[in-house]
Motif scaffolding. Structure first.
Motif, PDB file in Angstrom:
ATOM      1  N   VAL A   1      13.198   7.241  12.924  1.00 24.61           N
ATOM      2  CA  VAL A   1      12.721   7.329  14.313  1.00 24.61           C
ATOM      3  C   VAL A   1      11.422   6.554  14.540  1.00 24.61           C
ATOM      4  O   VAL A   1      10.968   6.429  15.681  1.00 24.61           O
ATOM      5  N   ALA A   2      10.811   6.022  13.480  1.00 29.80           N
ATOM      6  CA  ALA A   2       9.546   5.289  13.632  1.00 29.80           C
ATOM      7  C   ALA A   2       9.744   4.028  14.481  1.00 29.80           C
ATOM      8  O   ALA A   2      10.730   3.306  14.325  1.00 29.80           O
TER       9      ALA A   2
ATOM     10  N   VAL B   1       2.412   3.025  12.127  1.00 31.56           N
ATOM     11  CA  VAL B   1       2.043   3.213  10.724  1.00 31.56           C
ATOM     12  C   VAL B   1       1.947   4.679  10.342  1.00 31.56           C
ATOM     13  O   VAL B   1       2.310   5.065   9.217  1.00 31.56           O
ATOM     14  N   VAL B   2       1.480   5.532  11.261  1.00 29.76           N
ATOM     15  CA  VAL B   2       1.280   6.955  10.946  1.00 29.76           C
ATOM     16  C   VAL B   2       2.590   7.604  10.515  1.00 29.76           C
ATOM     17  O   VAL B   2       2.648   8.355   9.528  1.00 29.76           O
ATOM     18  N   HIS B   3       3.681   7.316  11.243  1.00 28.42           N
ATOM     19  CA  HIS B   3       4.995   7.861  10.891  1.00 28.42           C
ATOM     20  C   HIS B   3       5.406   7.436   9.483  1.00 28.42           C
ATOM     21  O   HIS B   3       5.940   8.234   8.709  1.00 28.42           O
ATOM     22  N   ILE B   4       5.146   6.162   9.173  1.00 31.34           N
ATOM     23  CA  ILE B   4       5.582   5.624   7.877  1.00 31.34           C
ATOM     24  C   ILE B   4       4.763   6.221   6.742  1.00 31.34           C
ATOM     25  O   ILE B   4       5.299   6.539   5.674  1.00 31.34           O
TER      26      ILE B   4
ATOM     27  N   TRP C   1       0.811  -1.217   0.000  1.00 28.56           N
ATOM     28  CA  TRP C   1       0.000   0.000   0.000  1.00 28.56           C
ATOM     29  C   TRP C   1       0.847   1.271   0.000  1.00 28.56           C
ATOM     30  O   TRP C   1       0.375   2.328  -0.423  1.00 28.56           O
ATOM     31  N   PHE C   2       2.101   1.171   0.435  1.00 28.32           N
ATOM     32  CA  PHE C   2       2.934   2.380   0.503  1.00 28.32           C
ATOM     33  C   PHE C   2       3.279   2.945  -0.872  1.00 28.32           C
ATOM     34  O   PHE C   2       3.272   4.173  -1.047  1.00 28.32           O
ATOM     35  N   PRO C   3       3.599   2.116  -1.889  1.00 28.40           N
ATOM     36  CA  PRO C   3       3.757   2.695  -3.238  1.00 28.40           C
ATOM     37  C   PRO C   3       2.495   3.393  -3.736  1.00 28.40           C
ATOM     38  O   PRO C   3       2.577   4.400  -4.445  1.00 28.40           O
TER      39      PRO C   3
END
Length: 416
Positions: free
Chosen positions: A306-307, A312-315, A261-263
């Protein structure tokens, strides 16, 4: 935007989704697939560096082959070798030797890359080239929206069978794309002229011409600064593409199907920026936008470092910032490099530039593998450093250009 383009630029980019879409599916899982088949993190870094070292050799001869065979023929033959054959090997791989063999064959991709760049830009007006690379990035962005399909395949079939399906799809789609694009383009005027003059490869002549090209590059101050930025950008890109998926799964404890989902998040954020922000930017301030983009990419990378596991929010925020930074950097950087290489020497000059880039970034896999074994965050600290140095190089370049402009103005006033 695609409809505004014409000639080879339009023919090349029309078929590009048939390459980028399947590539965006398997690239997220390529290194995780290797891990599942028993390849270690350090071996992955070694294979990455091996491929890059071999690409130094293929880059060295890519200009000659592009000139000797012609842009179209070199593009077709070596795309079929470096991508169609390589995807078949990845499809049937079951140990490290398959991946090593595929890396050797895939290293020939530098020949079609040089040919493709020449075909794309040689008959395109310099003022239109930034648009060409923006369209290319737009195609990449839209294709990235389909990346979650890879996650669905993984969740349904498990990782290894799903990735084998992705490689099979890539083989079919890419092969058809290479053939279709061949008939949609024509040889460039420069390509026709040089092809008729080019003789058999003579290593003494190649080395002499290569040395001449290096001297041209060193004397070309704008190209030299952009080459430094390009090298650092490719260095971080190599390290990130090799270890990001492994980092997300093994260090940040995300599921294999979820990382696809990140791409898509990257693509969605980039698409919004391309539609609502990029058209409002002043093309005359491209260097300033590149510096801003690099600093945004730096912030994105710090968030990733730092995550905490499962955060997930940071990423997601890091992913969105990386997309914003990249769209400011990539098209402007590519256009600046291409505009600095004009004339009939483009193919040879570009091949030497590729050699210099690869010579500098080839240790990235080994360095990344060693760094990851010490601490999974260290590769991303190195990436952050690359962004900082790139921004500094661009600032130095801007100030050098300003000084040169002031001197020219002073001389004009003095002589006037």
């Amino acid at each position: 935007m695609l409809m505004k383009l014409k000639g080879n630029a339009r023919g090349c980019l029309f078929y590009e989704p048939m390459f980028i879409l399947p590539y965006s599916l398997f690239v997220t899982y390529a290194t995780v697939y290797m891990l599942e088949l028993g390849v270690t993190e350090r071996q992955i870094g070694l294979i990455t560096s091996l491929g890059l070292v071999l690409q130094i050799g293929t880059s060295l001869i890519s200009g000659h082959l592009t000139d000797r065979l012609g842009r179209k023929k070199a593009l077709l033959l070596y795309d079929l070798l470096s991508w169609s054959v390589a995807t078949l090997l990845w499809l049937i791989a079951d140990n490290v030797w398959f991946f090593i063999t595929a890396a050797v064959i895939n290293s020939f991709q530098k020949v079609p890359h040089t040919a493709w760049i020449c075909l794309l830009v040689e008959d395109t007006e310099p003022k239109e080239r930034a648009t060409v690379f923006t369209v290319l990035q737009f195609i990449s962005v839209v294709s990235g929206l389909f990346a979650p399909l890879g996650g669905l395949l993984v969740s349904h079939f498990t990782l290894v069978p799903a990735v084998r399906i992705m490689y099979g799809m890539a083989f079919v789609s890419m092969t058809l794309m290479f053939i279709g694009r061949h008939f949609a383009t024509r040889e460039t005027e420069i390509g026709l002229r040089i092809k008729s003059e080019k003789k058999a490869l003579q290593w003494s002549v190649l080395l002499r011409d290569s040395w001449s090209a290096v001297r041209l590059i060193v004397s070309n101050r704008p190209l030299l600064f952009m080459l430094g930025v390009y090298i650092l950008y490719q260095f971080q890109l190599t390290m990130s593409s090799t270890y990001l998926s492994i980092y997300l799964i093994r260090h940040l404890s995300l599921s294999e199907s979820f990382i696809a989902w990140f791409p898509a998040v990257t693509s969605a954020a980039t698409l919004l920026l391309m539609v609502f922000v990029m058209p409002r930017l002043n093309p005359g301030r491209s260097t300033a936008y590149m510096i801003i983009g690099l600093l945004i990419c730096l912030a994105a990378n710090i968030l990733l470092i730092v995550a905490a596991p499962g955060q997930v929010v940071h990423i997601v925020l890091s992913t969105m910032l990386a997309a914003a930074g990249s769209i400011l950097v990539y098209p402007n950087m590519e256009a600046a490099v291409q505009n600095a290489m004009e004339g009939e020497n483009r193919a040879h000059l570009f091949s030497i530039v590729s050699v210099l880039i690869l010579a500098c970034i080839s240790p990235a896999g080994l360095i990344g593998g060693w760094a990851y074994s010490l601490d999974p965050r260290i590769p991303f600290v190195l990436i952050a450093g690359a962004f900082i140095v790139s921004a500094v190089l661009l600032l130095i370049s801007v100030r050098a250009e300003q000084r040169q402009a002031r001197r020219a103005l002073e001389q004009e006033i003095t002589h006037g």
